[in-house]
Design an enzyme around this catalytic site. Structure first.
Site, PDB file in Angstrom:
ATOM      1  N   HIS A 404       0.822  -1.208   0.000  1.00  0.00           N
ATOM      2  CA  HIS A 404       0.000   0.000   0.000  1.00  0.00           C
ATOM      3  C   HIS A 404       0.857   1.260   0.000  1.00  0.00           C
ATOM      4  CE1 HIS A 404      -2.101   3.179   2.279  1.00  0.00           C
ATOM      5  NE2 HIS A 404      -3.088   2.858   1.451  1.00  0.00           N
ATOM      6  N   ARG A 491      -8.492   2.232  -8.724  1.00  0.00           N
ATOM      7  CA  ARG A 491      -8.954   1.467  -7.558  1.00  0.00           C
ATOM      8  C   ARG A 491      -9.911   2.334  -6.733  1.00  0.00           C
ATOM      9  NH1 ARG A 491      -3.293   0.454  -7.220  1.00  0.00           N
ATOM     10  NH2 ARG A 491      -2.729  -1.741  -7.467  1.00  0.00           N
ATOM     11  N   GLY A 657      -3.436  -8.440 -13.489  1.00  0.00           N
ATOM     12  CA  GLY A 657      -3.064  -7.924 -12.169  1.00  0.00           C
ATOM     13  C   GLY A 657      -1.883  -8.757 -11.706  1.00  0.00           C
ATOM     14  N   THR A 658      -0.711  -8.338 -12.122  1.00  0.00           N
ATOM     15  CA  THR A 658       0.459  -9.195 -11.880  1.00  0.00           C
ATOM     16  C   THR A 658       0.879  -9.242 -10.415  1.00  0.00           C
ATOM     17  OG1 THR A 658       1.686  -7.298 -12.681  1.00  0.00           O
ATOM     18  CG2 THR A 658       1.556  -9.196 -14.145  1.00  0.00           C
ATOM     19  N   ASN A 659       0.382  -8.301  -9.610  1.00  0.00           N
ATOM     20  CA  ASN A 659       0.745  -8.364  -8.190  1.00  0.00           C
ATOM     21  C   ASN A 659       0.168  -9.639  -7.587  1.00  0.00           C
ATOM     22  OD1 ASN A 659       1.505  -5.799  -8.860  1.00  0.00           O
ATOM     23  ND2 ASN A 659      -0.162  -4.786  -7.781  1.00  0.00           N
ATOM     24  N   ASP A 660      -1.136  -9.824  -7.803  1.00  0.00           N
ATOM     25  CA  ASP A 660      -1.751 -11.035  -7.272  1.00  0.00           C
ATOM     26  C   ASP A 660      -1.389 -12.262  -8.098  1.00  0.00           C
ATOM     27  OD1 ASP A 660      -3.185 -10.438  -4.900  1.00  0.00           O
ATOM     28  OD2 ASP A 660      -4.506  -9.169  -6.090  1.00  0.00           O
ATOM     29  N   CYS A 707      -2.248  -4.080 -15.431  1.00  0.00           N
ATOM     30  CA  CYS A 707      -2.382  -3.001 -14.443  1.00  0.00           C
ATOM     31  C   CYS A 707      -1.688  -3.333 -13.147  1.00  0.00           C
ATOM     32  CB  CYS A 707      -3.837  -2.629 -14.238  1.00  0.00           C
ATOM     33  SG  CYS A 707      -4.819  -3.991 -13.622  1.00  0.00           S
TER      34      CYS A 707
END
Ligand code: PEP
Ligand code: MG
Length: 751
Positions: A404, A491, A657-660, A707
């Site tokens: 965050h 978001r 959503g490559t973070n997740d 994203c």
């Protein structure tokens, strides 16, 4: 054809200012530079009349006319098909013997012109060059076709035909029809130029772009190919030359442990720089002065300050590209702040700032943060946004670069270091520190800081769309000045956090409409700032542990692992009134004339979820996809496996959503700094998933995008452009850097 003398080849040395009709804009520019004694790599142009001869003598001119007959360019599918047909025809039609002979003769002469490659086939760049001066854009003329590292006779002829074919991309055909240009009258020349096999390379500016000082020339140098300097992967040596006195004013040397070099097959290879060389000056003083002289000469030649790329091969200096310095480049002050690091961590958002430390352990500590303070905290959360906005820099103990704190600081452009493990222990309230976030270090005391110079470019000149990731509506106006092509992820979570009421609480109190109105009100100015450009709003994706501080947050269930718990579309379908209120906001925005809003749903694992979400949209009288763009985030491995079902269900776009996706594919908690070094979106498993999805979406004609944070990594951007992604969304702090990377990747693609 009229029996005028046909000149098929024009060497750079023979080009003069009236030759645009023969060699096109690009060829003319190179010829004029060559004749002004500027060291452009040697080469020749295959004249536009040769192209004409090719289509006439082979007879395909008639086929082209036949294929184009009766075309309605508004019928995109038909246009695409006919354009493809013509391109294929040009690429497969054999070049007549005379043309072939002359091109190959020139190619072989080019070989012998360069001593070190005598008798061998050399690497050349092959580029199309538009001939009509009044063409409004490069894409119109198919001018963008560029083939790098072409080697050998067959490859050369193939690349030439592909350049010719580029005159018939769907876009070019469309443009000509719309502007009443006769397809048959627009001709194209092809430039063939030796590729420099650079041992050293870099950029130079004929004025200092960081300070705007006009009598300074700045030369940046790396070992090997220059793209590592352009993309920012390697910190180059920086030399400053006084332009009036032509003497070296300063040298800033950087340790360069590796460089990119061209391998025998034309691919780029990473090579270590030997230890005795890595700390030394990349260029010797003679080379610096020679480059400075050319930089000055380029400025005189064009009558404007120039930003040029150069390369050195076998002690010869070459200018490989030059363009005017229209606005200042976004260049970070790469210089490291001097002093011992008292705290170290990962760069979440680059930049440098000094100020007094304020440690925030709980919400009660928040009001002690004043404007210009350095906010130090174990980990930020959405309730801290107001304090974060005031901070000059942010330091956290925990969290990786997708945490965050990292996301918000990048968006706010506040220097931020995350994952320090010990900042809250080592630092104490009131102590003045300097945060050099670019280098991930904190030192005691104030340092002389030069603020980063960020200049706004109005245009990001890439074919692949470049969009922004955003969380805070008030920043939209500033963000739009980047010239981004839209917002690929907006978001809702931050906006909700700032408002202080949990969406579930609105529903509990039967205030669904109030929640909708809040969203409409806050999103309107995003719509105003990005008029006419797509804005994809993601429906809420709230983890149950993140929002306990909000009104109603205390009623959130306790989960073992909220990261993989009740959030995203699974929660949206369990609590459909929340989802419906959010979709209703998008509907209302459309009704108010904000037609650029689309919507996407997060954390999808099944096509049924897509179907059900669409049904909820329909219950509001909206036909998703048709009336309002409707997409899904691809951020679970499951969604990659069921992508065909999702495509069949019907969506307007998908966005990675490559973070997740990385977290779930690799089994690595994205917030755990202990294993942050293992978190890698470039892992073959993640790339494989992305590739499979892009391929499938292409079959179903569905737009693809990214994203997750990885879109801002140069290597990922390059990879995605290579596999043909439609758009990239990145944080504002990297948009210019990524635009350079994308541009280069596009240029080097054999289309
Ligand atoms: C992602 O997972 O890549 C993404 C963009 O969503 P978030 O970071 O909000 O989970
Ligand atoms: Mg996500």
């Amino acid at each position: 054809m009229t029996p005028i003398e046909l000149q098929r080849i024009k060497w750079f040395k023979d080009i003069s200012k009236d030759d645009i009709g023969k060699v096109g804009g690009k060829g003319l520019n190179l010829g004029l530079m060559y004749n002004a004694k500027l060291p452009v790599p040697p080469g020749f142009c295959i004249t536009a009349q040769t192209y004409r001869e090719f289509i006439v003598k082979t007879g395909i001119v008639n086929d082209i006319q036949r294929i184009l007959k009766g075309l309605n360019v508004e019928d995109t599918k038909d246009l695409q098909e006919r354009a493809n047909q013509i391109q294929k025809l040009i690429v497969k039609t054999s070049v007549t013997d005379e043309i072939k002979h002359e091109i190959l003769e020139a190619y072989s002469a080019l070989n012998t012109e360069t001593l070190f490659a005598k008798g061998k086939d050399i690497f050349v760049a092959v580029r199309s060059s538009a001939t009509a001066e009044d063409l409004p854009s490069a894409s119109f003329a198919g001018q963008q076709a560029t083939f790098l590292n072409v080697k050998g006779q067959d490859q050369l002829i193939k690349a030439v035909r592909m350049c010719w074919a580029s005159l018939f991309t769907a876009r070019a055909v469309y443009y000509r029809v719309k502007n009443n240009f006769d397809h048959m009258k627009v001709l194209i020349s092809v430039v063939v130029q030796k590729m420099v096999n650079s041992e050293k390379a870099g950029i130079m500016f004929s004025i200092n772009p960081a300070t705007n000082i006009r009598n300074e020339i700045v030369v940046e140098a790396v070992h090997g190919l220059g793209e590592t300097a352009v993309s920012g992967e390697i910190n180059p040596d920086i030399y400053i030359v006084n332009k009036d006195e032509m003497r070296i004013k300063s040298r800033l040397l950087k340790m360069q442990k590796w460089g990119l070099f061209r391998g025998a097959d034309g691919s780029n290879i990473k090579q270590l720089i030997p230890e005795n060389i890595d700390k030394r000056q990349v260029l010797d003083d003679n080379e610096i002065m020679q480059l400075a002289k050319y930089s000055k000469q380029l400025e005189e030649h064009y009558g404007k300050p120039q930003d040029s790329e150069w390369a050195i091969e076998d002690h010869e200096v070459y200018i490989v590209q030059t363009r005017p310095v229209t606005t200042l480049h976004e260049r970070k002050v790469n210089e490291e702040v001097e002093g011992d690091a008292v705290v170290k961590g990962q760069t979440a958002s680059s930049g440098v700032a000094s100020g007094p430390v304020k440690i925030v352990f709980s919400m009660d500590d928040l009001n002690k943060v004043n404007s210009g303070d350095i906010l130090v905290t174990p980990m930020t959360n959405p309730d801290m946004v107001v304090a974060m906005k005031k901070a000059a820099a942010i330091i956290t103990d925990e969290g990786g670069i997708t945490s965050h704190a990292a996301i918000i600081s990048r968006e706010m452009q506040i220097p931020c270091i995350v994952g320090t493990e010990n900042a809250t222990k080592v630092l104490s309230d009131g102590v003045v520190v300097t945060v050099d976030a670019t280098h991930g270090k904190v030192i005691f005391g104030r340092s002389i800081i030069e603020k980063e110079k960020r200049e706004i470019k109005q245009k990001l000149p890439t074919k692949t769309q470049l969009k922004l990731i955003m969380d805070i509506p008030e920043l939209a106006e500033e963000a739009a000045k980047t010239g981004a092509d839209g917002i690929g992820l907006f978001r809702l979570e931050m906006l909700i956090a700032e408002n202080g009421i949990h969406p579930a609480e609105y529903i509990r109190q039967n205030k669904d409409d109030e929640y909708t109105d809040l969203l409409v009100m806050r999103l309107k100015n995003v719509g105003d700032a990005f008029k006419g450009k797509p804005i994809w709003i993601r429906t809420s994706d709230i983890r149950t542990d993140e929002y306990r501080g909000l009104n109603g947050g205390d009623k959130e269930p306790h989960e073992t692992d909220p990261m993989i718990g009740w959030h995203g579309i699974r929660r949206g379908l369990d609590e459909p009134r929340i989802l419906k209120a959010e979709l209703n906001a998008i509907k209302k925005l459309h009704e108010k004339g904000y037609k650029n809003f689309g919507v996407m749903i997060p954390f999808v694992i099944r096509s049924e979820e897509v179907r059900k979400a669409k049904e909820i949209f329909r219950s509001l009288g909206v036909e998703p996809v048709k009336d309002i763009p409707f997409g899904v985030m691809i951020e679970t491995p499951a969604s990659c496996w069921v992508i065909e079902e999702i495509c069949k269900e019907g969506v307007s776009f998908v966005s990675f959503g490559t973070n997740d996706l990385t977290q779930l594919t690799l089994g690595i908690d994205r917030n755990n700094e202990k294993i942050a070094n293992l978190f890698d979106e470039m892992h073959p498993a993640v790339l494989g998933e992305i590739m499979g999805v892009v391929r499938m979406c292409r079959q179903y004609n569905i737009e693809t995008s990214i994203c997750g944070q990885a879109g801002g990594r140069p290597e990922m951007a390059k990879f995605l452009v290579g596999i043909g992604i439609g758009s990239l969304s990145v944080n504002r702090d990297v948009i210019y850097k990524i635009s350079e990377v994308v541009k280069q990747a596009e240029e080097s693609m054999i289309q």
